[in-house]
Scaffold this motif. Structure first.
Motif, PDB file in Angstrom:
ATOM      1  N   TRP A 194      -5.124   1.498  -8.221  1.00 44.94           N
ATOM      2  CA  TRP A 194      -5.241   2.808  -7.567  1.00 44.94           C
ATOM      3  C   TRP A 194      -6.652   3.081  -7.066  1.00 44.94           C
ATOM      4  O   TRP A 194      -7.619   2.527  -7.567  1.00 44.94           O
ATOM      5  CB  TRP A 194      -4.817   3.932  -8.521  1.00 44.94           C
ATOM      6  N   VAL A 195      -6.708   3.940  -6.052  1.00 45.93           N
ATOM      7  CA  VAL A 195      -7.953   4.602  -5.650  1.00 45.93           C
ATOM      8  C   VAL A 195      -7.706   6.105  -5.768  1.00 45.93           C
ATOM      9  O   VAL A 195      -6.576   6.569  -5.634  1.00 45.93           O
ATOM     10  CB  VAL A 195      -8.389   4.242  -4.214  1.00 45.93           C
TER      11      VAL A 195
ATOM     12  N   LEU B 171     -11.376  -1.842  -3.984  1.00 44.63           N
ATOM     13  CA  LEU B 171     -10.779  -0.512  -4.026  1.00 44.63           C
ATOM     14  C   LEU B 171     -11.906   0.503  -4.180  1.00 44.63           C
ATOM     15  O   LEU B 171     -12.606   0.516  -5.191  1.00 44.63           O
ATOM     16  CB  LEU B 171      -9.787  -0.410  -5.187  1.00 44.63           C
TER      17      LEU B 171
ATOM     18  N   ILE C  33      -1.125  -1.325  -4.325  1.00 41.61           N
ATOM     19  CA  ILE C  33      -2.334  -0.508  -4.244  1.00 41.61           C
ATOM     20  C   ILE C  33      -1.879   0.927  -3.997  1.00 41.61           C
ATOM     21  O   ILE C  33      -1.339   1.232  -2.934  1.00 41.61           O
ATOM     22  CB  ILE C  33      -3.266  -0.953  -3.100  1.00 41.61           C
TER      23      ILE C  33
ATOM     24  N   PHE D 136      -9.837  -0.843   0.497  1.00 41.24           N
ATOM     25  CA  PHE D 136      -8.938   0.309   0.499  1.00 41.24           C
ATOM     26  C   PHE D 136      -9.721   1.534   0.046  1.00 41.24           C
ATOM     27  O   PHE D 136     -10.537   1.456  -0.873  1.00 41.24           O
ATOM     28  CB  PHE D 136      -7.766   0.109  -0.477  1.00 41.24           C
ATOM     29  N   CYS D 137      -9.443   2.683   0.668  1.00 43.52           N
ATOM     30  CA  CYS D 137      -9.945   3.959   0.171  1.00 43.52           C
ATOM     31  C   CYS D 137      -8.894   5.024   0.485  1.00 43.52           C
ATOM     32  O   CYS D 137      -7.854   4.726   1.086  1.00 43.52           O
ATOM     33  CB  CYS D 137     -11.303   4.318   0.773  1.00 43.52           C
TER      34      CYS D 137
ATOM     35  N   LYS E 156     -10.880  -2.556  -9.938  1.00 41.63           N
ATOM     36  CA  LYS E 156     -11.266  -2.171  -8.583  1.00 41.63           C
ATOM     37  C   LYS E 156     -11.744  -3.353  -7.738  1.00 41.63           C
ATOM     38  O   LYS E 156     -11.989  -3.204  -6.551  1.00 41.63           O
ATOM     39  CB  LYS E 156     -12.377  -1.108  -8.640  1.00 41.63           C
TER      40      LYS E 156
ATOM     41  N   GLY F  78      -2.724   4.558  -3.005  1.00 35.61           N
ATOM     42  CA  GLY F  78      -3.832   5.023  -2.184  1.00 35.61           C
ATOM     43  C   GLY F  78      -4.325   6.429  -2.431  1.00 35.61           C
ATOM     44  O   GLY F  78      -5.120   6.944  -1.658  1.00 35.61           O
TER      45      GLY F  78
ATOM     46  N   HIS G   1       0.874  -1.171   0.000  1.00 37.10           N
ATOM     47  CA  HIS G   1       0.000   0.000   0.000  1.00 37.10           C
ATOM     48  C   HIS G   1       0.912   1.222   0.000  1.00 37.10           C
ATOM     49  O   HIS G   1       1.641   1.480   0.964  1.00 37.10           O
ATOM     50  CB  HIS G   1      -0.894  -0.010   1.238  1.00 37.10           C
TER      51      HIS G   1
END
Length: 257
Positions: free
Chosen positions: A90-91, A124, A58, A158-159, A113, A60, A19
């Motif tokens: 990605w987010v 995601l 990921i 994840f966000c 996602k 973030g 992350h």
């Protein structure tokens, strides 16, 4: 396209995810964010990830600081230079433009996602609002619920924004309907943890049995538990997430330690 329509399958039972968040890049590779060359710090993180046999990254959110297309292109260039070969997901953060993230999402960088193994779902989420604070729309919450209802697997999410207060300056830019998101996740049953960025430091909290983790930035960190905005150049950091079946282990890796 529905948010979770694009998927990615990890064929292994045991996977390692990184992350990585809040790079705050400029179009100029020499650009500085509070006297830190953010491109150099992100490059160092990417290069260290090559030593960890990572299966996926990921990202973030808050890729950019100057909101330029060139900053997104620099992210892709730094990734290519690093030698890291795993997919990068990605987010969106509050600084990001989703369209520009999608524009670099080809080849190694993926717009998927809904990631999954045979034992675990990885979702995601989109917490980008109309202001620096976060917001999950009602439609997005329904999409999350639908994905959780369709699966009998455990889930990790994840966000970008923090859903719970950190007793610090960034609480003015919290995920404004964070409890609603957290209740959506907990009510879905089987959600093990939520990971986020945005707060530029390491935190851990709990909500109705759900573990909530904040990952430090690859750029500068923000002092913890202070009411004013204080920056600290303690070096870049990232979070390792080791998944084995339906269990996980996580730790933060600081490059300067």
């Amino acid at each position: 396209m529905a948010w979770f329509e694009q998927t990615h399958y990890f064929k292994k039972r045991q996977i390692k995810l990184a992350h990585v968040t809040d790079s705050h890049l400029f179009g100029d590779p020499q650009g500085q964010y509070f006297n830190v060359n953010t491109a150099e710090y992100l490059q160092r993180v990417f290069e260290q990830l090559t030593e960890y046999d990572i299966d996926g990254v990921i990202f973030g959110g808050d890729l950019t600081q100057d909101h330029s297309r060139a900053s997104y292109e620099l992210f892709s260039l730094l990734l290519k230079r690093s030698g890291l070969s795993c997919p990068v997901f990605w987010v969106p953060g509050n600084h990001d433009e989703i369209q520009l993230l999608e524009d670099i999402s080809e080849g190694q960088i993926s717009a998927a996602k809904h990631l999954y193994t045979n034992n675990l779902d990885i979702l995601l989420l989109d917490s980008k609002g109309n202001t620096p604070a976060g917001w999950c729309t009602a439609q997005h919450l329904r999409e999350i619920t639908a994905v959780l209802e369709r699966s009998d697997k455990k889930t990790i999410a994840f966000c970008h924004h923090h859903p719970l207060p950190i007793s610090g300056y960034l609480d003015k830019h919290i995920l404004e309907n964070g409890p609603q998101l957290l209740n959506t996740l907990v009510d879905g049953t089987g959600v093990l943890a939520l990971f986020h960025g945005h707060v530029h430091n390491e935190y851990q909290a709990h909500f109705r049995g759900l573990d909530v983790y904040a990952t430090p930035a690859t750029s500068v960190q923000f002092a913890k538990h202070v009411s004013d905005w204080q920056q600290q150049d303690t070096g870049p950091a990232w979070r390792l997430l080791s998944i084995d079946g339906q269990s996980y282990y996580t730790e933060v890796i600081w490059l300067n330690e």
